[in-house]
Design an enzyme around this catalytic site. Structure first.
Site, PDB file in Angstrom:
ATOM      1  N   GLU A  58     -43.435  24.343 -49.550  1.00 37.45           N
ATOM      2  CA  GLU A  58     -43.623  23.318 -50.587  1.00 37.45           C
ATOM      3  C   GLU A  58     -45.112  23.094 -50.859  1.00 37.45           C
ATOM      4  OE1 GLU A  58     -41.784  23.229 -47.867  1.00 37.45           O
ATOM      5  OE2 GLU A  58     -40.122  21.806 -48.004  1.00 37.45           O
ATOM      6  N   CYS A  98     -45.139  17.467 -46.194  1.00 43.23           N
ATOM      7  CA  CYS A  98     -44.939  17.896 -47.589  1.00 43.23           C
ATOM      8  C   CYS A  98     -44.574  16.708 -48.476  1.00 43.23           C
ATOM      9  CB  CYS A  98     -43.868  18.986 -47.668  1.00 43.23           C
ATOM     10  SG  CYS A  98     -44.432  20.550 -46.974  1.00 43.23           S
TER      11      CYS A  98
HETATM   12  N1  THU Z   1     -41.273  24.669 -43.121  1.00 41.09           N
HETATM   13  C1  THU Z   1     -41.473  24.654 -44.464  1.00 41.09           C
HETATM   14  O1  THU Z   1     -41.993  25.623 -45.034  1.00 41.09           O
HETATM   15  N2  THU Z   1     -41.092  23.549 -45.154  1.00 41.09           N
HETATM   16  C2  THU Z   1     -40.549  22.435 -44.591  1.00 41.09           C
HETATM   17  O2  THU Z   1     -40.398  21.433 -45.255  1.00 41.09           O
HETATM   18  C3  THU Z   1     -40.125  22.476 -43.189  1.00 41.09           C
HETATM   19  C4  THU Z   1     -40.700  23.569 -42.369  1.00 41.09           C
HETATM   20  C5  THU Z   1     -41.684  25.866 -42.362  1.00 41.09           C
HETATM   21  C6  THU Z   1     -42.855  25.648 -41.427  1.00 41.09           C
HETATM   22  C7  THU Z   1     -42.625  26.755 -40.422  1.00 41.09           C
HETATM   23  O3  THU Z   1     -43.196  27.944 -40.927  1.00 41.09           O
HETATM   24  C8  THU Z   1     -41.118  26.928 -40.380  1.00 41.09           C
HETATM   25  O4  THU Z   1     -40.621  26.327 -41.570  1.00 41.09           O
HETATM   26  C9  THU Z   1     -40.447  26.287 -39.171  1.00 41.09           C
HETATM   27  O5  THU Z   1     -40.771  24.944 -39.054  1.00 41.09           O
END
Ligand code: THU
Length: 142
Positions: A58, A98
């Protein structure tokens, strides 16, 4: 310009998810951020051997948009799940960091967060529903 539909936004998020760099968690995230002018900015999660520099999908989309001069947003579609997922993805909420970035640039009452398992299966929340008493620029009197 053709109106961007929820399904189109989810498809763009699914495409962005294929670029996820997530060798540590194996959890792949894709996002597609719709600006009010119709532009779409995509993002994926980008992990790091140092772990903490990891950037969520995000925020990647937001930072791409803001760094190109766009700050007025209508919606974001988010898709997420383990790399080996076959079929429907998970429908987790965006993380608190985020949501905080969204608070900076979006109207909590109207900004739509589309959490999708597929183009057909999704839920839509406002930013206010996800972060009811969020801290934003107004709390600084700005
Ligand atoms: N992650 C995201 O990209 N967005 C979120 O809102 C939650 C978590 C990613 C961060 C990390 O690379 C993986 O998901 C595991 O937490």
């Amino acid at each position: 310009m053709e109106k961007v539909t929820v399904q189109m936004l989810i498809e763009r998020a699914l495409e962005a998810r294929t670029y996820s760099y997530s060798p540590y968690s194996g959890f792949q995230v894709g996002a597609a951020l719709l600006a009010r002018d119709g532009q779409v900015f995509t993002g994926c999660n980008i992990e790091n051997a140092g772990y903490t520099p990891t950037n969520c999908g995000e925020r990647t989309a937001f930072f791409k948009a803001v760094s190109e001069g766009v700050r007025d947003f209508a919606a974001i579609a988010v898709v997420a799940g383990p790399a080996d997922t076959k079929g429907d993805l998970l429908m987790g909420a965006p993380c608190g960091v985020c949501l905080q970035v969204m608070m900076e640039f979006c109207d909590p009452e109207t900004f739509q967060i589309i959490i999708a398992a597929s183009p057909e299966k999704y839920e839509i929340f406002t930013l206010k529903e996800m972060l009811p008493r969020g801290f934003g620029p107004k709390d600084l009197g700005r």
